[in-house]
Design an enzyme around this catalytic site. Structure first.
Site, short mmCIF file in Angstrom:
data_model
loop_
_atom_site.label_atom_id
_atom_site.label_comp_id
_atom_site.label_asym_id
_atom_site.label_seq_id
_atom_site.Cartn_x
_atom_site.Cartn_y
_atom_site.Cartn_z
N ARG A 95 -0.93 -2.16 -6.96
CA ARG A 95 -1.53 -1.35 -6.27
C ARG A 95 -1.00 -0.68 -5.01
O ARG A 95 -0.74 -1.51 -3.80
CB ARG A 95 -2.96 -1.73 -5.49
CG ARG A 95 -4.54 -1.09 -5.58
CD ARG A 95 -5.90 -1.42 -5.18
NE ARG A 95 -5.93 -1.62 -6.52
CZ ARG A 95 -6.61 -1.53 -7.94
NH1 ARG A 95 -7.02 -0.07 -7.55
NH2 ARG A 95 -6.30 -1.56 -9.39
N LYS A 123 -1.32 0.70 -12.81
CA LYS A 123 -1.84 1.15 -13.87
C LYS A 123 -0.79 1.23 -14.85
O LYS A 123 -0.79 -0.41 -15.09
CB LYS A 123 -2.29 2.73 -14.14
CG LYS A 123 -3.19 3.26 -12.92
CD LYS A 123 -3.50 4.80 -12.93
CE LYS A 123 -4.93 4.95 -12.53
NZ LYS A 123 -4.29 5.92 -11.02
N TYR A 138 5.99 -4.68 10.96
CA TYR A 138 5.78 -3.30 10.74
C TYR A 138 7.09 -2.42 10.65
O TYR A 138 7.63 -2.90 11.13
CB TYR A 138 5.37 -3.20 12.64
CG TYR A 138 3.71 -2.39 12.22
CD1 TYR A 138 3.48 -1.37 11.45
CD2 TYR A 138 2.70 -3.82 12.80
CE1 TYR A 138 2.39 -0.83 11.61
CE2 TYR A 138 1.75 -2.91 13.53
CZ TYR A 138 1.69 -1.99 12.30
OH TYR A 138 0.10 -1.51 12.43
N THR A 150 0.37 6.69 -9.09
CA THR A 150 -0.29 4.86 -8.42
C THR A 150 1.08 3.66 -9.15
O THR A 150 1.29 4.40 -10.75
CB THR A 150 -1.18 4.58 -9.11
OG1 THR A 150 -1.75 4.61 -10.98
CG2 THR A 150 -2.16 5.64 -7.73
N ASP A 188 1.18 14.94 -11.80
CA ASP A 188 0.39 13.61 -11.22
C ASP A 188 0.06 12.75 -12.14
O ASP A 188 -0.28 12.85 -13.18
CB ASP A 188 -1.03 14.10 -10.66
CG ASP A 188 -1.83 12.65 -10.47
OD1 ASP A 188 -1.05 11.38 -11.23
OD2 ASP A 188 -3.00 12.69 -9.56
N GLU A 226 7.67 1.51 10.36
CA GLU A 226 7.49 2.54 10.40
C GLU A 226 9.28 3.51 9.81
O GLU A 226 10.10 2.49 10.80
CB GLU A 226 6.89 2.82 11.41
CG GLU A 226 4.90 3.55 11.52
CD GLU A 226 4.86 1.77 12.67
OE1 GLU A 226 5.91 0.80 12.41
OE2 GLU A 226 3.68 2.22 13.39
N1 DSN Z 1 -9.83 5.85 -10.26
C1 DSN Z 1 -8.63 5.67 -10.82
C2 DSN Z 1 -8.99 5.70 -12.88
O1 DSN Z 1 -9.71 5.00 -13.36
O2 DSN Z 1 -8.70 6.60 -13.28
C3 DSN Z 1 -7.48 7.42 -11.15
O3 DSN Z 1 -7.61 7.64 -9.52
#
Ligand code: DSN
Length: 419
Positions: free
Chosen positions: A237, A231, A54, A228, A201, A56
């Site tokens: 993730r 990707k 933990y 994110t 974004d 925080e």
């Molecule tokens: N679900 C993601 C995508 O596949 O683009 C975006 O959040």
């Protein structure tokens, strides 16, 4: 293949699911443009003892003891993230992209304030203000879109007109199904003219930007980037928020992520982010990012040659949005299912001005981050696109296609490391 010795001994049911997924990933071709394969090093960090901890707070300012190693990995992740994106500040604690966007909104807005973002049906994202999200109960979302669906040109004049009318606090760029690059200069000029913050974004293109294959919105004056990490960036993730230079904004964002939105950060994921960012800082990641785009262009060429309509006419990034209903007379859901049977994974997707419904839309979305990680080049990518279209037009039966998919997969094993 991962080592699941203990799970095998202790939990046969979970073991079965894990080896099943491993085999699916090894044997099939992954074309979902938001997916990728992480290195064995990233997986090791995710499976580390830091999952027990933990933490925080932030490095040097925690609410619990025993933080020397948690601080060490979080500081590494922050410094590497800043380096990758030329950012002044980084918060690496968001658990995912949606959390990153929600924390960003709450840091910058008061209830009732307006955000001007991209329409979901033109490529935007649910968290950019789709009515199904709780966000729309709190903030006012207004949308812009493409002027020309065939070229992907964004209507910047209309964006300015709307911005003057609704006075957004945030002008939001970014998307999850838009195959072109924004004109960041124009967006920032519009944001400045109406007194809005320019936020990108960058979830989908984070790796392309980090690898120098796509523009960096910070170079054009964007104030904040959310993203994110799993990707194109090829990490675990998770999510993250970067601030270009304002310490004041960075402080608001830190408070908004914790304690505003989240509790204890997932330190094992943060350690894995640090590892992945270290990998993305290597010169080989630049080659990877450039190849992702070359491979997507090669797939787009095949679609064009075979008369498949692509929204925006092609691609300048890692993804393609094809109108299979208009071009081949099959729905997006049917196409997804047919390709799944052949071992090719992609997703059905709405297209702009779609005549069909979200669960069975006109389009499919596919891309090259994962196959490029497997070492596929332009000729392989073109071959995969031909194979896909052969399945969709029934020029090739599923059994034959599956054998070819498995041969392609075997020729391009998922690597454990990238250098
Ligand atoms: N679900 C993601 C995508 O596949 O683009 C975006 O959040």
């Amino acid at each position: 293949m991962s080592d699941y010795r203990h799970i095998q001994e202790e939990d046969a049911s979970v073991y079965e699911a894990l080896v099943g997924e491993d085999a699916r990933e090894v044997r099939g071709l992954e074309l979902i443009p938001s997916e990728n394969y992480v290195s064995a090093a990233v997986k090791e960090a995710m499976a580390s003892s830091l999952t027990n901890k933990y933490s925080e707070g932030y490095p040097g300012k925690r609410y619990y003891g025993g933080q020397e190693y948690a601080d060490q990995v979080e500081t590494l992740a922050i410094e590497r993230a800043k380096n990758l994106f030329n950012a002044g500040y980084a918060n690496v604690q968001p658990l995912g992209g949606a959390n990153a966007n929600i924390a960003m909104y709450f840091a910058l807005l008061e209830p009732g304030d307006t955000v001007l973002g991209m329409d979901l049906s033109h490529g935007g994202h649910l968290t950019h203000g789709h009515p199904v999200t709780y966000l729309t109960k709190i903030f006012n979302f207004v949308r812009y879109g493409m002027k020309d669906i065939e070229t992907g040109e964004i209507d910047y004049d209309e964006m300015l007109r709307i911005a003057k009318e609704v006075k957004p606090k945030i002008l939001l760029a970014g998307y999850s199904a838009y195959p072109r690059e924004f004109d960041y200069e124009k967006l920032v000029a519009i944001a400045r003219e109406v007194g809005a913050l320019a936020v990108m974004d960058a979830a989908h293109i984070a790796g392309l930007t980090a690898g120098g294959a796509a523009k960096n919105p910070f170079d054009y004056g964007f104030d904040i980037m959310t993203m994110t990490t799993h990707k194109t960036l090829r990490g675990p993730r998770g999510g993250m928020i970067l601030t270009r230079e304002s310490e004041e904004l960075a402080k608001k964002i830190d408070k908004s992520v914790f304690p505003g939105l989240q509790g204890g950060p997932h330190m094992h994921q943060i350690a894995a982010k640090a590892v992945a960012f270290g990998e993305a800082l290597r010169p080989s990641f630049k080659t990877y990012a450039a190849q992702v785009i070359k491979n997507a262009s090669a797939m787009a060429e095949v679609c064009k040659a075979r008369g498949v309509r692509m929204i925006t006419g092609g691609t300048s990034n890692h993804l393609i949005l094809a109108d299979v209903y208009g071009s081949l007379g099959i729905t997006g859901a049917e196409a997804e299912k047919m390709l799944d049977a052949a071992g090719i994974t992609l997703n059905k997707n709405m297209i702009a001005n779609d005549v069909r419904a979200p669960m069975d839309p006109s389009g499919i979305r596919f891309g090259t981050p994962a196959i490029t990680t497997r070492g596929c080049a332009e000729t392989d990518s073109a071959q995969i696109a031909e194979l896909m279209l052969d399945v969709l037009t029934k020029a090739k039966d599923v059994t034959t296609a599956k054998i070819e998919v498995e041969a392609l997969s075997e020729a391009h094993p998922i690597p454990e490391s990238f250098d």
